[in-house]
Scaffold this active site. Structure first.
Site, short mmCIF file in Angstrom:
data_model
loop_
_atom_site.label_atom_id
_atom_site.label_comp_id
_atom_site.label_asym_id
_atom_site.label_seq_id
_atom_site.Cartn_x
_atom_site.Cartn_y
_atom_site.Cartn_z
N GLU A 150 -6.55 -7.62 -0.38
CA GLU A 150 -7.02 -7.68 1.01
C GLU A 150 -8.51 -7.36 0.98
OE1 GLU A 150 -4.81 -5.07 3.56
OE2 GLU A 150 -2.88 -5.78 2.81
N GLU B 54 0.81 -1.22 0.00
CA GLU B 54 0.00 0.00 0.00
C GLU B 54 0.85 1.28 0.00
OE1 GLU B 54 -2.97 -0.06 3.09
OE2 GLU B 54 -4.31 -1.29 1.88
#
Ligand code: GAL
Length: 675
Positions: free
Chosen positions: A345, A151
């Site tokens: 995710e 991320e």
């Protein structure tokens, strides 16, 4: 690769952390994951301190054994480079690798993402650990692919405002502008005596007394984005060399604005993103979203916020800059046949990081999974396998609770019939245009509380979805041929080349709809000398006349052949040079001025009003021959591979098309020609 090698339907996975639990848990976890029908496990994205506890001392054995344990159950492994978490020994030896926040403070060791992308010493270590991992695991038969880092941009780390980044910025500017006169001119630095006489005088645009120069902000955003792209490219080159045939991806974040995703994704096989629908609603909802809406969708998240991110990430590789002026097109892989995208995710219970973290509604985990599929996901991987029993995320859920019993999310995954969810194309005929430079410029000066680039963009996206359309979110310079309608909600930066592409698309039969503030700004960050629309003025047949920023409660009437509406937040009017006014303002300082205009197949909507936007879009879509299916709030349709996913995100039943849809539910139905 032959089509026979491609998976036929959605596959599932989870993010697991063998380094967080005793080794005797690994084999049971792997066996349970297999029994649940999972195909992939993602490993090691934060494991640097366990892989290299001291400089140069690699401790691979545990990861070797973990990989073998999952492989023994037939699970495929997604390995990660662990560079989101430089370990303490590295940070203390080289404190200069630390990033600086927007207050100019050092971002300390003790959580994650504390590095500066520009740091030469960190670059060396990032390449070194990537190479070491790739040498060890690059050809392991169970390793299907790699995720770089974790991320980018999370926790506002896309830009470092000091240290290595600050040191490199002047050289980047010198390379871009050549002379200080050119930079001073491009930024308009004569305004407030901001002219520089030496490159070394230029710093990141923070801590100024009042707002910094938007041109300075824009260039810093471009510069910082380029650093992330470089950082990632270095890892990709090593992984390509040492791990042939494996896919390379990165897990992007919800509504992340810290870098240009098209630029950073350029070398990936496909994009992934991390989907947390309830956290997204609480934490990332655009300003202006009503509290009642947030409460209504508190346990599911909002379908259009989630859907937008799916459609965005599907397009970042599939039809982003890849399609513009380059021969490179991503090739299908067995893991991503479109190429589509992955949800790396997927929320499967409450999160821990939003202001409020409600339990998801029964059915929400299954609904999120099905929606991801319908928007083009080829793999959905849940975060995380078991809830953490230590450190920052102990309040976060997993498919297993802390005590290893299955969570409600686990039961929903177990009940999913993924054979019902075949892979295949998403048949969107509408393109929603998006561009990070417009975003940076817009958000540097939103000019109205309640407005932002995402707020305006998502308003148009939600309007299209509420009319039953599938939408591709594509780069503002993407090839638009084949789209019946292109909507540019907030592309505030339009240069001559972009205007030319849009004109070509319109000439080719694509209807273009623009929102307020389109083409208001130049690539330098100023405004066009001739007023709004600059190089687009001919295509829209108008110039900007006035703009009005409306405080809450201050409304502006707007009316046309399709009705009378009350605009809020923003209203702009036009001087017509060829376009017709489809609606004009009623009352107030804009009384009688053009609010919605059209020239040929190009329409501009100047005011914010959901109902007005829906009415204008309905006309354009119908005119373009697309089926418009007005949907009740919280009911959505998404089509893929000849199926339509009918979704009810409401906490109560909904009526649609003669069907009663249970609360928080979905049904997969064969696509009717026009439901
Ligand atoms: C994501 C992150 C994960 C974990 C998760 C919790 O943003 O990538 O590492 O922190 O949030 O929801």
């Amino acid at each position: 690769m032959t089509p026979a090698d491609l998976p036929a339907h959605l596959l599932l996975g989870s993010c697991d952390y063998p380094e967080h639990v005793p080794q005797d848990r690994w084999a049971p976890y792997a066996a349970q994951q297999r029994a649940l029908g999972l195909s992939y496990v993602r490993l090691a994205e934060f494991a640097w301190s366990r892989l290299e506890p001291r400089p140069g001392e690699y401790t691979w054995t545990w990861l070797d054994e973990a990989v073998e344990t999952y492989a023994a159950q037939g699970l495929k492994v997604v390995l990660c480079t662990p560079t989101a978490t430089p370990p303490a020994w590295l940070v203390r030896a080289h404190p200069e690798l630390l990033a600086h926040d927007a207050q100019g403070r050092v971002r300390e060791f003790g959580s994650r993402r504390h590095y500066d992308f520009a740091s030469p010493v960190y670059r060396d270590h990032s390449r070194r650990i990537t190479r070491a991992m790739a040498e060890r695991y690059g050809q392991h038969p169970a390793v299907a692919g790699w995720q770089t880092d974790n991320e980018f941009g999370c926790h506002a780390t896309g830009r470092s405002y000091g240290g290595a980044s600050a040191e490199r910025f002047p050289a980047w500017l010198a390379a871009k502008y050549g002379t200080l006169d050119a930079l001073n001119d491009a930024w308009g630095n004569v305004f407030w005596s901001m002219e520089y006489s030496d490159w070394a005088q230029i710093k990141p645009p923070i801590l100024t007394v009042t707002e910094p120069n938007p041109s300075h902000v824009l260039d810093y955003a471009r510069f910082a984005s380029g650093l992330i792209a470089e950082f990632q490219a270095e890892q990709l080159a090593i992984l390509r060399e040492l791990s042939p045939g494996r896919f390379l991806t990165h897990n992007f974040m919800i509504f992340e604005t810290g870098f240009d995703h098209y630029e950073v994704a350029a070398g990936l096989d496909f994009t992934s993103w991390d989907n947390y629908p309830t956290g997204m609603l609480e934490f990332f909802a655009p300003p202006g979203m009503a509290e009642e809406v947030k409460t209504r969708f508190a346990r599911t998240g909002h379908p259009d916020l989630v859907g937008f991110n799916h459609d965005l990430y599907r397009g970042v590789v599939g039809r982003g800059l890849w399609a513009v002026g380059t021969a490179q097109t991503p090739q299908p892989t067995p893991h991503s046949p479109q190429p589509g995208f992955w949800v790396m995710e997927q929320q499967c219970g409450p999160v821990n990081w939003a202001p409020h973290n409600p339990l998801p509604a029964p059915g929400a985990v299954a609904l999120w999974t099905a929606q991801a599929w319908a928007h083009g996901a080829d793999v959905v991987s849940y975060f995380r396998w078991r809830a953490a029993t230590m450190a920052q995320e102990v309040m976060h859920s997993g498919l297993l609770r802390h005590d290893e019993t299955p969570s409600p999310g686990h039961a929903e995954v177990a009940a999913l019939d993924t054979a019902q969810l075949p892979l295949g194309p998403v048949p969107a005929r509408v393109a929603l245009l998006h561009d990070y430079e417009s975003l940076w410029l817009y958000d540097a000066q939103p000019h109205a509380a309640g407005l932002s680039y995402w707020a305006q963009t998502v308003t148009y996206y939600a309007a299209l979805r509420s009319l039953g359309l599938d939408v591709d979110v594509v780069h503002a310079d993407a090839d638009l041929s084949g789209y019946a309608v292109a909507v540019a909600p907030a592309i505030t930066l339009v240069d001559g080349a972009r205007a030319g592409r849009w004109a070509q698309a319109v000439a080719g039969g694509t209807a273009l709809v623009c929102g307020p503030r389109t083409a208001f700004r130049t690539p330098g960050g100023g405004t066009w000398e001739g007023g709004q629309f600059g190089p687009l003025a001919g295509l829209v047949g108008a110039n900007l006349l006035n703009y009005d920023s409306l405080r809450p409660g201050l409304a502006q009437g707007v009316g046309g052949s399709f009705g009378v509406y009350s605009a809020h937040t923003w209203a702009e009017s036009y001087r017509l040079t060829g376009a017709q006014a489809l609606a004009t303002y009623q009352g107030g300082p804009l009384d009688g001025q053009a609010a919605v205009i059209r020239q040929d197949n190009v329409t501009v909507i100047g005011a914010h009003s959901d109902a007005l936007i829906r009415a204008v879009l309905t006309g354009v879509l119908t005119g373009a021959g697309l089926p418009v299916t007005p949907l009740p709030d919280g009911v959505r349709l998404s089509r893929r591979a000849g199926q339509v996913l009918v979704q009810n995100w409401n906490p109560e039943p909904a009526e649609w098309n003669g069907q009663t849809l249970p609360p928080v539910s979905f049904a997969v139905q064969p696509e009717a020609p026009h439901a």
